[in-house]
Design a protein around this motif. Structure first.
Motif, short mmCIF file in Angstrom:
data_model
loop_
_atom_site.label_atom_id
_atom_site.label_comp_id
_atom_site.label_asym_id
_atom_site.label_seq_id
_atom_site.Cartn_x
_atom_site.Cartn_y
_atom_site.Cartn_z
N LEU A 21 4.49 0.15 -1.59
CA LEU A 21 4.94 0.72 -0.32
C LEU A 21 3.74 1.09 0.67
O LEU A 21 3.52 0.41 1.78
CB LEU A 21 5.92 1.73 -0.22
N GLY A 50 6.19 1.85 -7.33
CA GLY A 50 6.99 1.66 -6.07
C GLY A 50 6.12 2.18 -4.86
O GLY A 50 6.34 1.56 -3.88
N TRP A 105 14.09 0.77 -1.68
CA TRP A 105 12.92 1.81 -1.56
C TRP A 105 13.31 3.22 -1.12
O TRP A 105 12.94 4.12 -1.82
CB TRP A 105 11.59 1.45 -1.07
#
Length: 149
Positions: free
Chosen positions: A37, A33, A130
């Protein structure tokens, strides 16, 4: 005579193999993740028609999504072998409940990211997903270290 059990059925603790697999899964999920990003917001490559996203960005998203499906399976395992037993023993209910709510938020937001067609909705859900995901390590450490809640 009863056969010896491989684990204590009253214990809320996971065996070393399950704990190692679970930690590896969470590290993989968080790392994939975070890498997504970085690629999505900070890495642009020179394309034929100007700057564009890195070709590795979709790969990181696929890895993250695959690990998320595995996390759903592990969540079911955790429900039966850890959460229900800990709840009945009144252990760490606050932090455990917060973790469960965070995971539920990530599951719902992940589903919406995959299936929602409205780009405005997806942008907002992505931000929630997120930000909440980045908070998991802190909450997990609280759950592990604070014995009273």
């Amino acid at each position: 005579m009863a056969e010896p059990s491989l684990y204590n059925s009253n214990s809320v603790r996971l065996g070393n193999g399950r704990k190692l697999a679970l930690h590896a899964l969470w590290i993989g999920l968080i790392a994939s993740g975070v890498v997504w990003l970085v690629f999505h917001y900070f890495v642009l490559v020179k394309g034929e028609f100007g700057p564009e996203h890195s070709p590795f960005e979709p790969l990181t998203l696929k890895v993250h999504g695959g690990l998320a499906f595995l996390a759903l399976w592990f969540g079911g395992m955790m429900w039966g072998t850890h959460m229900l037993k800990a709840w009945s023993q009144k252990r760490r209910r606050w932090t455990g409940t917060l973790l469960l709510l965070i995971f539920a938020t990530l599951i719902v937001s992940g589903y919406l990211l995959y299936y929602a067609g409205d780009e405005g909705l997806r942008a907002n859900v992505s931000l929630i997903h997120w930000i909440v995901g980045l908070g998991i390590p802190v909450l997990y450490l609280l759950h592990r270290l604070i014995k009273r809640f």
